[in-house]
Every structure is written in C-alpha cells, then in structure tokens.
Design a protein around this motif. Structure first.
Motif, PDB file in Angstrom:
ATOM      1  N   ASN A 160       0.893  -1.183   0.086  1.00 19.83           N
ATOM      2  CA  ASN A 160       0.001   0.108  -0.030  1.00 19.83           C
ATOM      3  C   ASN A 160       0.867   1.554  -0.137  1.00 19.83           C
ATOM      4  OD1 ASN A 160      -1.899   2.211   0.561  1.00 19.83           O
ATOM      5  ND2 ASN A 160      -3.078   0.713   1.744  1.00 19.83           N
ATOM      6  N   ARG A 161       0.736   2.084  -1.269  1.00 21.80           N
ATOM      7  CA  ARG A 161       1.770   3.157  -1.140  1.00 21.80           C
ATOM      8  C   ARG A 161       1.452   4.024  -0.279  1.00 21.80           C
ATOM      9  NH1 ARG A 161       3.372   4.680  -5.512  1.00 21.80           N
ATOM     10  NH2 ARG A 161       2.710   2.960  -6.709  1.00 21.80           N
ATOM     11  N   TRP A 162       0.162   4.176   0.436  1.00 15.15           N
ATOM     12  CA  TRP A 162      -0.240   5.279   1.070  1.00 15.15           C
ATOM     13  C   TRP A 162      -0.140   4.901   2.779  1.00 15.15           C
ATOM     14  CZ3 TRP A 162      -0.197   8.733  -2.132  1.00 15.15           C
ATOM     15  CH2 TRP A 162      -0.648   8.444  -3.403  1.00 15.15           C
ATOM     16  N   ILE A 163       0.602   3.620   2.995  1.00 17.36           N
ATOM     17  CA  ILE A 163       1.034   3.414   4.209  1.00 17.36           C
ATOM     18  C   ILE A 163       2.687   3.435   4.138  1.00 17.36           C
ATOM     19  CG2 ILE A 163       1.153   1.561   5.954  1.00 17.36           C
ATOM     20  CD1 ILE A 163      -1.622   0.559   4.827  1.00 17.36           C
ATOM     21  N   PHE A 164       3.209   4.101   5.077  1.00 17.04           N
ATOM     22  CA  PHE A 164       4.621   4.599   5.067  1.00 17.04           C
ATOM     23  C   PHE A 164       5.123   5.016   3.867  1.00 17.04           C
ATOM     24  CE2 PHE A 164       4.103   0.489   7.714  1.00 17.04           C
ATOM     25  CZ  PHE A 164       4.065   1.312   9.021  1.00 17.04           C
ATOM     26  N   PRO A 165       4.525   6.173   3.380  1.00 18.07           N
ATOM     27  CA  PRO A 165       5.096   6.584   1.822  1.00 18.07           C
ATOM     28  C   PRO A 165       6.299   7.047   2.187  1.00 18.07           C
ATOM     29  CG  PRO A 165       3.621   8.000   3.110  1.00 18.07           C
ATOM     30  CD  PRO A 165       3.412   7.058   3.932  1.00 18.07           C
ATOM     31  N   GLU A 166       6.944   7.462   3.139  1.00 17.98           N
ATOM     32  CA  GLU A 166       8.273   7.661   3.247  1.00 17.98           C
ATOM     33  C   GLU A 166       9.299   6.775   2.715  1.00 17.98           C
ATOM     34  OE1 GLU A 166       7.146   6.153   7.616  1.00 17.98           O
ATOM     35  OE2 GLU A 166       6.270   7.058   5.653  1.00 17.98           O
ATOM     36  N   LEU A 167       9.008   5.675   2.619  1.00 20.23           N
ATOM     37  CA  LEU A 167       9.652   4.509   2.331  1.00 20.23           C
ATOM     38  C   LEU A 167      10.144   4.651   0.851  1.00 20.23           C
ATOM     39  CD1 LEU A 167       8.298   1.203   3.840  1.00 20.23           C
ATOM     40  CD2 LEU A 167      10.263   2.560   4.554  1.00 20.23           C
ATOM     41  N   ILE A 168       9.235   5.382   0.010  1.00 17.04           N
ATOM     42  CA  ILE A 168       9.206   5.674  -1.341  1.00 17.04           C
ATOM     43  C   ILE A 168      10.182   6.881  -1.513  1.00 17.04           C
ATOM     44  CG2 ILE A 168       8.423   6.127  -3.678  1.00 17.04           C
ATOM     45  CD1 ILE A 168       5.713   4.828  -2.506  1.00 17.04           C
ATOM     46  N   ALA A 169       9.845   7.944  -0.662  1.00 19.23           N
ATOM     47  CA  ALA A 169      10.608   9.451  -0.610  1.00 19.23           C
ATOM     48  C   ALA A 169      12.131   9.252  -0.096  1.00 19.23           C
ATOM     49  CB  ALA A 169       9.679  10.143  -0.181  1.00 19.23           C
ATOM     50  N   GLU A 170      11.988   8.317   0.713  1.00 18.79           N
ATOM     51  CA  GLU A 170      13.509   8.354   1.580  1.00 18.79           C
ATOM     52  C   GLU A 170      14.407   7.084   1.026  1.00 18.79           C
ATOM     53  OE1 GLU A 170      12.708   8.389   5.709  1.00 18.79           O
ATOM     54  OE2 GLU A 170      11.591  10.250   5.683  1.00 18.79           O
ATOM     55  N   GLN A 171      13.832   6.103   0.594  1.00 17.64           N
ATOM     56  CA  GLN A 171      14.621   5.017   0.589  1.00 17.64           C
ATOM     57  C   GLN A 171      14.299   4.369  -1.076  1.00 17.64           C
ATOM     58  OE1 GLN A 171      14.786   1.769   3.397  1.00 17.64           O
ATOM     59  NE2 GLN A 171      13.650   3.281   4.810  1.00 17.64           N
ATOM     60  N   GLY A 172      13.358   4.983  -1.814  1.00 16.63           N
ATOM     61  CA  GLY A 172      13.089   4.635  -3.166  1.00 16.63           C
ATOM     62  C   GLY A 172      12.337   3.111  -3.091  1.00 16.63           C
ATOM     63  N   LEU A 173      11.815   2.977  -2.079  1.00 16.79           N
ATOM     64  CA  LEU A 173      11.195   1.456  -2.016  1.00 16.79           C
ATOM     65  C   LEU A 173       9.547   1.524  -2.484  1.00 16.79           C
ATOM     66  CD1 LEU A 173      12.525   0.017   1.397  1.00 16.79           C
ATOM     67  CD2 LEU A 173      13.505  -0.519  -0.775  1.00 16.79           C
ATOM     68  N   GLU A 174       9.522   1.266  -3.664  1.00 18.42           N
ATOM     69  CA  GLU A 174       8.164   1.395  -4.305  1.00 18.42           C
ATOM     70  C   GLU A 174       7.313   0.034  -3.745  1.00 18.42           C
ATOM     71  OE1 GLU A 174       6.687   3.392  -6.255  1.00 18.42           O
ATOM     72  OE2 GLU A 174       8.426   4.549  -6.453  1.00 18.42           O
ATOM     73  N   PRO A 175       6.026   0.136  -3.805  1.00 17.32           N
ATOM     74  CA  PRO A 175       5.429  -0.937  -2.951  1.00 17.32           C
ATOM     75  C   PRO A 175       5.215  -2.331  -3.828  1.00 17.32           C
ATOM     76  CG  PRO A 175       3.806   1.083  -3.251  1.00 17.32           C
ATOM     77  CD  PRO A 175       5.149   1.243  -4.083  1.00 17.32           C
ATOM     78  N   TRP A 176       5.296  -3.328  -2.719  1.00 24.21           N
ATOM     79  CA  TRP A 176       5.216  -4.774  -3.673  1.00 24.21           C
ATOM     80  C   TRP A 176       3.924  -5.401  -2.846  1.00 24.21           C
ATOM     81  CZ3 TRP A 176       6.864  -7.863  -6.737  1.00 24.21           C
ATOM     82  CH2 TRP A 176       7.136  -9.225  -6.526  1.00 24.21           C
ATOM     83  N   ASN A 177       3.263  -5.566  -3.906  1.00 28.82           N
ATOM     84  CA  ASN A 177       2.035  -6.296  -3.169  1.00 28.82           C
ATOM     85  C   ASN A 177       2.150  -7.791  -3.908  1.00 28.82           C
ATOM     86  OD1 ASN A 177      -0.585  -6.145  -2.096  1.00 28.82           O
ATOM     87  ND2 ASN A 177      -1.633  -5.887  -4.039  1.00 28.82           N
ATOM     88  N   GLY A 178       3.211  -8.338  -3.900  1.00 20.26           N
ATOM     89  CA  GLY A 178       3.462  -9.771  -4.445  1.00 20.26           C
ATOM     90  C   GLY A 178       3.474 -10.838  -3.355  1.00 20.26           C
ATOM     91  N   VAL A 179       3.343 -10.450  -2.139  1.00 25.79           N
ATOM     92  CA  VAL A 179       3.231 -11.467  -1.110  1.00 25.79           C
ATOM     93  C   VAL A 179       2.007 -12.278  -1.289  1.00 25.79           C
ATOM     94  CG1 VAL A 179       3.220 -12.131   1.124  1.00 25.79           C
ATOM     95  CG2 VAL A 179       4.706 -10.042   0.501  1.00 25.79           C
ATOM     96  N   ARG A 180       2.089 -13.838  -1.544  1.00 24.73           N
ATOM     97  CA  ARG A 180       1.064 -14.466  -1.740  1.00 24.73           C
ATOM     98  C   ARG A 180       0.654 -15.276  -0.444  1.00 24.73           C
ATOM     99  NH1 ARG A 180       2.530 -17.731  -6.795  1.00 24.73           N
ATOM    100  NH2 ARG A 180       0.523 -18.651  -6.660  1.00 24.73           N
ATOM    101  N   TRP A 181       1.459 -15.555   0.431  1.00 22.57           N
ATOM    102  CA  TRP A 181       1.253 -16.430   1.593  1.00 22.57           C
ATOM    103  C   TRP A 181       2.174 -15.710   2.631  1.00 22.57           C
ATOM    104  CZ3 TRP A 181       3.292 -18.704  -2.699  1.00 22.57           C
ATOM    105  CH2 TRP A 181       2.306 -19.263  -3.615  1.00 22.57           C
ATOM    106  N   VAL A 182       1.595 -15.836   3.956  1.00 26.11           N
ATOM    107  CA  VAL A 182       2.529 -15.752   5.182  1.00 26.11           C
ATOM    108  C   VAL A 182       2.454 -16.882   5.837  1.00 26.11           C
ATOM    109  CG1 VAL A 182       3.046 -14.187   7.372  1.00 26.11           C
ATOM    110  CG2 VAL A 182       2.028 -13.204   5.306  1.00 26.11           C
ATOM    111  N   ALA A 183       3.600 -17.557   6.188  1.00 28.16           N
ATOM    112  CA  ALA A 183       3.715 -19.084   6.783  1.00 28.16           C
ATOM    113  C   ALA A 183       4.000 -18.728   8.038  1.00 28.16           C
ATOM    114  CB  ALA A 183       4.382 -19.937   5.991  1.00 28.16           C
ATOM    115  N   VAL A 184       3.411 -19.113   9.258  1.00 25.71           N
ATOM    116  CA  VAL A 184       3.753 -19.142  10.633  1.00 25.71           C
ATOM    117  C   VAL A 184       4.151 -20.372  11.154  1.00 25.71           C
ATOM    118  CG1 VAL A 184       3.192 -18.556  12.947  1.00 25.71           C
ATOM    119  CG2 VAL A 184       2.110 -17.287  10.913  1.00 25.71           C
ATOM    120  N   ALA A 185       5.497 -20.417  11.172  1.00 26.85           N
ATOM    121  CA  ALA A 185       5.997 -21.694  11.859  1.00 26.85           C
ATOM    122  C   ALA A 185       5.804 -21.866  13.585  1.00 26.85           C
ATOM    123  CB  ALA A 185       7.637 -21.737  11.609  1.00 26.85           C
TER     124      ALA A 185
END
Length: 254
Positions: A160-185
C-alpha cells in the motif's frame, strides 16, 4: 464392535509455485528451532530465502554483556544460515527482549518486504502461547508475539503506497503487493506442512551453530539436544502428513 478412532486432519503441502521467500523473526536461533529443515530443502531446489532478524539476540546469554553477546550471536546466525543455503542475513537492530509491536516495527519489516520482493513470507508463532509443535501451553515471549504479528501486518503494508509513503521518498522502495502467503512456523493450529526429511540433518547442524547459546541453555550434549528436539517435532507432525516427518506452518493466503 470396535470403536473407531478419529484420524487427525491431514495437513496440506506447502505451496511450491514461488521463487523468493523472506523469513522474519525476532532472534538468532528462531528459524533453526522453527523451520530450517524446510528452508534447506527449498534452497536445494533453487529457491532464494533471505533472513531478517529484528534483534541480534544480545539479551540471550546471562553471562555475556549485550555488547559482547550481539556480535557473537550475529556470527553464529550467519554460520547457521549458511548451513541451509541462506547467504543473506539482515538485522533490524531492535532491542532484544523489549521489542515493541507498533508502527516502527511494521515500517522496518514492510521496508524489508519491499526491498526483497518475496512471494512467501515466513515468521514464527505470534500467539500468546506455544502448543502442539511448540510444546504444550508454554507462554510465548513478547518479542515473538510482536515480530510475528507485525510481519503479518507488514505483508499488507508493503503493498500500500499510502502506508509508510516515506519508504518511497526516503529509500526509493516502491510498493510490493506480491506476497501471496504468510507462513507461521511453530503454530499450534497448523494448516500446511513441508517434508522435513531431505533437510533434517542440515537443520540439526544449523541449530548446532548456535553453540554459545545452547551451551548455557542445557547441560545435555549439544548434538543430542538439537537432534532430539528437531526430530521429535518432525516425527510428531508425521501423523498429519502421510506418515512423513514434517515441518508445520499455519498459512495465511493473501
């Protein structure tokens, strides 16, 4: 009449249609206790796994001051990761033992997800207690709870680009919505499992790399301790995975 015995519900195999995974946990040794056998098998198959640790485990050894303990445990974690084919290990430098769930932790994990762009994110039990594979109702640590919960949340934050937008402005980290699963061990309510057999020996060696920590944790022979713990958990899971020793996960699809 012979009384029918209820068979345990079988676990689904872990997804295999992915190439990159990011494992996010609180401390050195968390992944070795939790799921290193699965990671060894995945890296053997050509998949990429990166480790991100919230702390350096500097509060984990009573006889060592944090400034002495941190570099030792970092070195042990890097050696441990290498045993199962993981070459990239990062540390977020939150304070061991007092990790707080909140925006700062979510932001740091979301940044790591945006940077590494995984399809699968792995973390450790985020609930109040250990049970099932974790061993019988023991209270979980605040660090595990905070990091596990923040990882589940950060998987969405990262896209979500509107959550922590500073990651784009300060670190150049564009949103990544490609996580398909979170697996909890280490979950008491697993849904999936991975075959532990191919990677089990390396998981034992991987845990043994945490020598300084294990030596103060138990008087048992280190190899016997590691082997007993890991093989015991894997065999316990076999009843729900077609008789095969397994590493279990609770998988949250996205």
């Amino acid at each position: 009449m012979t009384k029918e015995v209820d068979q345990p519900a079988q676990l689904e195999p872990m997804p295999t249609d992915w190439q990159r995974a990011l494992a996010v946990v609180a401390h050195p040794d968390d992944l070795e206790y939790g799921c290193a056998a699965a990671i060894a098998d995945w890296t053997d198959g050509g998949r990429e796994v990166v480790y991100v640790l919230a702390t350096r485990g500097e509060a984990g050894i009573d006889t060592l001051a944090p400034e002495e303990c941190a570099p030792l445990r970092e070195a042990e974690q890097r050696a441990s990761a290498a045993v199962v084919g993981v070459s990239e290990v990062e540390f977020l430098d939150h304070r061991d033992g007092v990790v707080e769930y909140g925006l700062g932790l979510r932001r740091d994990i979301a940044a790591a997800i945006r940077h590494h762009r995984p399809e699968l994110v792995i973390t450790l039990n985020h609930r109040d207690t250990w049970g099932g594979q974790g061993g019988g109702g023991y209270w979980n640590t605040p660090d595990h709870q905070a990091v596990g919960r923040a990882t589940l949340d950060a998987a969405a934050d990262a896209g979500n680009r509107w959550i922590f937008p500073e990651l784009i402005a300060e670190q150049g980290l564009e949103p990544w919505n490609g996580v398909r699963w979170v697996a909890v061990a280490g979950s008491a309510t697993p849904t999936h499992a991975a075959d532990a057999g191919p990677g089990l020996e390396r998981s034992v060696k991987s845990l043994m790399e945490h020598k300084a920590y294990i030596e103060v944790l138990t008087d048992q022979d280190p190899e016997e301790y590691c082997r007993t713990f890991l093989t015991g958990n894997a065999r316990q899971a076999a009843a729900r995975f077609g008789g095969r020793p397994a590493v279990t996960f609770e998988v949250f699809p996205r």
